[in-house]
Each structure stands twice: as structure tokens, then as C-alpha cells.
Design a protein around this motif. Sequence first.
Motif, PDB file in Angstrom:
ATOM      1  N   PHE A 120      43.937  57.421  38.043  1.00 47.81           N
ATOM      2  CA  PHE A 120      45.049  57.702  38.946  1.00 47.81           C
ATOM      3  C   PHE A 120      45.008  56.770  40.160  1.00 47.81           C
ATOM      4  CE2 PHE A 120      47.178  60.220  42.310  1.00 47.81           C
ATOM      5  CZ  PHE A 120      48.412  60.374  41.709  1.00 47.81           C
ATOM      6  N   LEU A 121      43.792  56.500  40.651  1.00 46.37           N
ATOM      7  CA  LEU A 121      43.635  55.665  41.849  1.00 46.37           C
ATOM      8  C   LEU A 121      43.475  54.182  41.529  1.00 46.37           C
ATOM      9  CD1 LEU A 121      41.244  57.938  43.934  1.00 46.37           C
ATOM     10  CD2 LEU A 121      43.589  57.329  44.525  1.00 46.37           C
ATOM     11  N   TYR A 122      43.625  53.828  40.265  1.00 47.40           N
ATOM     12  CA  TYR A 122      43.473  52.437  39.821  1.00 47.40           C
ATOM     13  C   TYR A 122      44.249  51.453  40.700  1.00 47.40           C
ATOM     14  CZ  TYR A 122      43.606  48.514  36.417  1.00 47.40           C
ATOM     15  OH  TYR A 122      43.500  47.297  35.805  1.00 47.40           O
ATOM     16  N   PRO A 123      45.541  51.723  41.020  1.00 50.95           N
ATOM     17  CA  PRO A 123      46.285  50.760  41.842  1.00 50.95           C
ATOM     18  C   PRO A 123      45.731  50.618  43.262  1.00 50.95           C
ATOM     19  CG  PRO A 123      47.776  52.244  40.685  1.00 50.95           C
ATOM     20  CD  PRO A 123      46.409  52.826  40.563  1.00 50.95           C
ATOM     21  N   VAL A 124      45.088  51.677  43.778  1.00 55.33           N
ATOM     22  CA  VAL A 124      44.538  51.594  45.136  1.00 55.33           C
ATOM     23  C   VAL A 124      43.294  50.702  45.137  1.00 55.33           C
ATOM     24  CG1 VAL A 124      43.719  52.883  47.139  1.00 55.33           C
ATOM     25  CG2 VAL A 124      45.404  53.910  45.608  1.00 55.33           C
ATOM     26  N   LEU A 125      42.437  50.880  44.129  1.00 53.23           N
ATOM     27  CA  LEU A 125      41.268  50.002  44.019  1.00 53.23           C
ATOM     28  C   LEU A 125      41.715  48.561  43.824  1.00 53.23           C
ATOM     29  CD1 LEU A 125      38.256  49.468  43.797  1.00 53.23           C
ATOM     30  CD2 LEU A 125      38.351  50.177  41.386  1.00 53.23           C
ATOM     31  N   MET A 126      42.738  48.370  43.010  1.00 48.57           N
ATOM     32  CA  MET A 126      43.254  47.018  42.793  1.00 48.57           C
ATOM     33  C   MET A 126      43.795  46.433  44.098  1.00 48.57           C
ATOM     34  SD  MET A 126      46.032  45.768  39.974  1.00 48.57           S
ATOM     35  CE  MET A 126      46.724  44.105  40.018  1.00 48.57           C
ATOM     36  N   SER A 127      44.457  47.254  44.879  1.00 54.22           N
ATOM     37  CA  SER A 127      44.963  46.792  46.176  1.00 54.22           C
ATOM     38  C   SER A 127      43.816  46.368  47.084  1.00 54.22           C
ATOM     39  CB  SER A 127      45.776  47.900  46.853  1.00 54.22           C
ATOM     40  OG  SER A 127      46.925  48.218  46.111  1.00 54.22           O
ATOM     41  N   SER A 128      42.759  47.150  47.075  1.00 52.71           N
ATOM     42  CA  SER A 128      41.609  46.830  47.922  1.00 52.71           C
ATOM     43  C   SER A 128      40.916  45.555  47.473  1.00 52.71           C
ATOM     44  CB  SER A 128      40.615  48.001  47.919  1.00 52.71           C
ATOM     45  OG  SER A 128      41.212  49.153  48.473  1.00 52.71           O
ATOM     46  N   LEU A 187      36.850  50.302  51.546  1.00 50.50           N
ATOM     47  CA  LEU A 187      38.250  49.977  51.832  1.00 50.50           C
ATOM     48  C   LEU A 187      39.193  50.809  50.970  1.00 50.50           C
ATOM     49  CD1 LEU A 187      40.278  48.285  53.398  1.00 50.50           C
ATOM     50  CD2 LEU A 187      40.104  46.529  51.608  1.00 50.50           C
ATOM     51  N   THR A 188      38.797  51.100  49.740  1.00 45.93           N
ATOM     52  CA  THR A 188      39.638  51.916  48.855  1.00 45.93           C
ATOM     53  C   THR A 188      39.856  53.302  49.449  1.00 45.93           C
ATOM     54  OG1 THR A 188      38.943  50.708  46.876  1.00 45.93           O
ATOM     55  CG2 THR A 188      39.809  52.921  46.537  1.00 45.93           C
ATOM     56  N   TRP A 189      38.836  53.866  50.080  1.00 50.80           N
ATOM     57  CA  TRP A 189      39.019  55.180  50.709  1.00 50.80           C
ATOM     58  C   TRP A 189      40.024  55.080  51.866  1.00 50.80           C
ATOM     59  CZ3 TRP A 189      39.144  60.019  50.034  1.00 50.80           C
ATOM     60  CH2 TRP A 189      39.232  60.883  51.129  1.00 50.80           C
ATOM     61  N   TYR A 190      39.857  54.060  52.692  1.00 51.67           N
ATOM     62  CA  TYR A 190      40.775  53.906  53.823  1.00 51.67           C
ATOM     63  C   TYR A 190      42.223  53.744  53.339  1.00 51.67           C
ATOM     64  CZ  TYR A 190      36.519  52.824  56.544  1.00 51.67           C
ATOM     65  OH  TYR A 190      35.287  52.868  57.140  1.00 51.67           O
ATOM     66  N   THR A 191      42.433  52.853  52.397  1.00 56.64           N
ATOM     67  CA  THR A 191      43.799  52.580  51.943  1.00 56.64           C
ATOM     68  C   THR A 191      44.391  53.753  51.166  1.00 56.64           C
ATOM     69  OG1 THR A 191      42.884  51.404  50.024  1.00 56.64           O
ATOM     70  CG2 THR A 191      43.540  50.068  51.917  1.00 56.64           C
ATOM     71  N   SER A 192      43.545  54.505  50.456  1.00 57.34           N
ATOM     72  CA  SER A 192      44.055  55.654  49.697  1.00 57.34           C
ATOM     73  C   SER A 192      44.638  56.717  50.623  1.00 57.34           C
ATOM     74  CB  SER A 192      42.947  56.266  48.835  1.00 57.34           C
ATOM     75  OG  SER A 192      41.957  56.887  49.630  1.00 57.34           O
ATOM     76  N   CYS A 193      44.161  56.759  51.874  1.00 60.34           N
ATOM     77  CA  CYS A 193      44.665  57.738  52.834  1.00 60.34           C
ATOM     78  C   CYS A 193      46.059  57.372  53.364  1.00 60.34           C
ATOM     79  CB  CYS A 193      43.686  57.877  54.004  1.00 60.34           C
ATOM     80  SG  CYS A 193      42.102  58.624  53.519  1.00 60.34           S
ATOM     81  N   PHE A 194      46.546  56.206  52.984  1.00 56.34           N
ATOM     82  CA  PHE A 194      47.903  55.782  53.361  1.00 56.34           C
ATOM     83  C   PHE A 194      48.831  55.702  52.147  1.00 56.34           C
ATOM     84  CE2 PHE A 194      45.226  54.344  56.778  1.00 56.34           C
ATOM     85  CZ  PHE A 194      45.996  54.482  57.916  1.00 56.34           C
ATOM     86  N   MET A 195      48.301  56.021  50.967  1.00 53.93           N
ATOM     87  CA  MET A 195      49.076  55.880  49.730  1.00 53.93           C
ATOM     88  C   MET A 195      49.693  57.219  49.343  1.00 53.93           C
ATOM     89  SD  MET A 195      50.299  54.285  47.172  1.00 53.93           S
ATOM     90  CE  MET A 195      49.547  52.676  47.298  1.00 53.93           C
ATOM     91  N   PRO A 196      51.010  57.322  49.295  1.00 54.51           N
ATOM     92  CA  PRO A 196      51.653  58.583  48.908  1.00 54.51           C
ATOM     93  C   PRO A 196      51.317  58.960  47.459  1.00 54.51           C
ATOM     94  CG  PRO A 196      53.226  57.094  49.955  1.00 54.51           C
ATOM     95  CD  PRO A 196      52.001  56.298  49.676  1.00 54.51           C
ATOM     96  N   PHE A 197      51.039  60.229  47.261  1.00 56.66           N
ATOM     97  CA  PHE A 197      50.749  60.730  45.913  1.00 56.66           C
ATOM     98  C   PHE A 197      51.913  60.431  44.968  1.00 56.66           C
ATOM     99  CE2 PHE A 197      51.066  63.924  42.615  1.00 56.66           C
ATOM    100  CZ  PHE A 197      49.758  64.085  42.168  1.00 56.66           C
ATOM    101  N   SER A 198      53.130  60.617  45.458  1.00 55.44           N
ATOM    102  CA  SER A 198      54.307  60.423  44.607  1.00 55.44           C
ATOM    103  C   SER A 198      54.415  58.993  44.107  1.00 55.44           C
ATOM    104  CB  SER A 198      55.583  60.808  45.374  1.00 55.44           C
ATOM    105  OG  SER A 198      55.700  60.041  46.560  1.00 55.44           O
TER     106      SER A 198
END
Length: 324
Positions: free
Chosen positions: A125-133, A91-102
Motif C-alpha cells: 500500500f505504501l509502495y508509492p511513498v517509499l518510491m517517492s522517498s 524519510l518515508t515516515w515523514y512523507t507518508s504523514c503528508f500523503m492522503p489515504f485516498s
Amino acid sequence: MKRILTGIQSSGKPHLGNVLGAILPAIELSKKADNECFFFIADLHSLTTIKDAEARKNNVYSVAAAWLAFGFDTGSNFFYRQSRIPEVCELTWYTSCFMPFSRLSLAHSFKDKSDRLEDVNAGLFLYPVLMSSDILLYDAEMVPVGKDQKQHLEITRELARRINHHYKTELFVVPEIKLDEKVMIIPGTDGQKMSKSYNNYIDIFKPKKQLKKDVMKIVTDTKALEDPKDPDTCNVFQLYATVASPEQIEEMAANYRAGNYGYGHAKTALFELLWTKFEKEREQYDYYMNNLDEVDRLLSIGEDRARETAVKVLDRVRKTLGFS
């Protein structure tokens, strides 16, 4: 019924600040009949800083033992290791593809270290995306957080809305932020917030002599025994007040103001209170740390139950994204 989720850092043995500020409030929340609680140990997150496999494993056991020692009901709730639910990585991979780098570059977890990029790995750097997942994978409706994690929850909410809007469906539950302004800030032995980072913490699970030694190191001013003292400015009194009864607090405050009551007396009173107040929990903690098979068994039950939810949610996501 409200589904509540919270992640528990696996950075080492929980100290007094963790117990009073996180463990006890969360367990109280889990006891309410209308709450369904998913509490997980964030061992994947810890890999951003802790690379030693044995240390990380021991940290997980120590955290689990502490929560179990304080009576967290694993039968009525969910208690599991983040790393044992592989769906969170997909899920982290899927959601990271929708997360703006900025947007990620503005997250505190990265921004606070952005002036030392050699210390920043991609995981941080991707800590918030994993947390979101971690949150979105279980359709969590409410996430209790401290002020330092509020931004990450806002990112989670933004990400859920972004994906829902893109696919024009309520794919993800947008979680509420439960920010408790009354969360206890526990002072350390030097007066700063108690933290492993400052090495100013009190480990209530230590043997008697070691615990007493740590308490006696609490920083105080140099007022003489006979001098009256101000309890409101004393680290010893502030710590005592976090665990004592109103009557005990009132008595010690009166002793401070009357004089002929030294800091050694106050430290001894604090030590004795800590030793007796957490006696049962200390015994339980030692039991679990000496019976890791039992800890594994309880966590595994929670992991099997949590995965049932994770698999259903991930299957829904795969279908929506066209990966089913």
C-alpha cells in the motif's frame, strides 16, 4: 549537470527484455558527460512479495552482476542497494504523514489487487511513498520510467509540491518525468511481452545448451518448411530483429518470404546470434557471480557516496519539520 535517478527491480536474474528495454538504455544515458546518474537496486521494495532472505539476496547479486557485466561505470555514477541507505526509511515516515489515504488507494500497485485484500500488505500500500522517498532523498531532477510507473512519479511530484507548499519553502526538488515512448517492448517466447510473470523469457546468461533449448521452445505457427512465411507475425523473427543488424534482419525477412526456410532455421539463427552477441557480457556476469566480494565492494563504494547526499537532504528535512 542533470541528476538522474532510476530504481532497478530485484525480482531475479535480468532477462533479454530487461537488458534491451532497461539496462542498455540506462547505461547509454549514464555515459553522457552532463548526466549524473543514481541507479539503485530496489531490494526494500522486493520485500512486499519476496519473503525468502536468501532468494532476495541472490536476486540483488544477480541484478548487480548483470549491470556491471554490461559496463555500467560505477566510478562516474552511483550504484547502490536501497536497503543500505537507512535514511530512506526515515524519510518515508515523514512523507507518508503528508500523503492522503485516498490518493494511495488509487495507486495501481494497490488498486490492481484491492479485490484480494488478503494479498495486500501495508508495504504494498505504501509502495508509492517509499518510491517517492527514493527520489526526493537525492534531489533527483529527472526520473526515466515506463508507462506502468508514470502514476507513481506523478504521486512523487504531488507529494513534493504538497510539502513545499505547506512549509512555504523549496524543501524538495520536484522531479521531471522522462517517459520514453520508444522504449522497446520485447516479445516473449509466446508472443506476449517478455516477463518472468508469464514465464516466457529468454535468459541470455544461461549455459549454451540451456539457452538453445529455451530458444527452440519459441511458439510459431504450423506452416511447412517450403511455405513462404510472414516475418511480421512471427515471434522468432520479432526477437531476432531486436538484436540483429539491419542487414541480418533484411536477409532473414527475405528468407521467410522466399519459402524453403523453416522455423527451425530461424530459431537456430536467433540462438547463434544471442550466443555470440552477448559472449563478453556472459563471461563478465559469470565472473561477478563467482566473485561476490567484488560486487559487494563496488556496491559499498556507491552506498558510501550516495549516503553523503542522503544525509544532507535528510538533515534539511529534519530541520524544516522540527526534528533536528
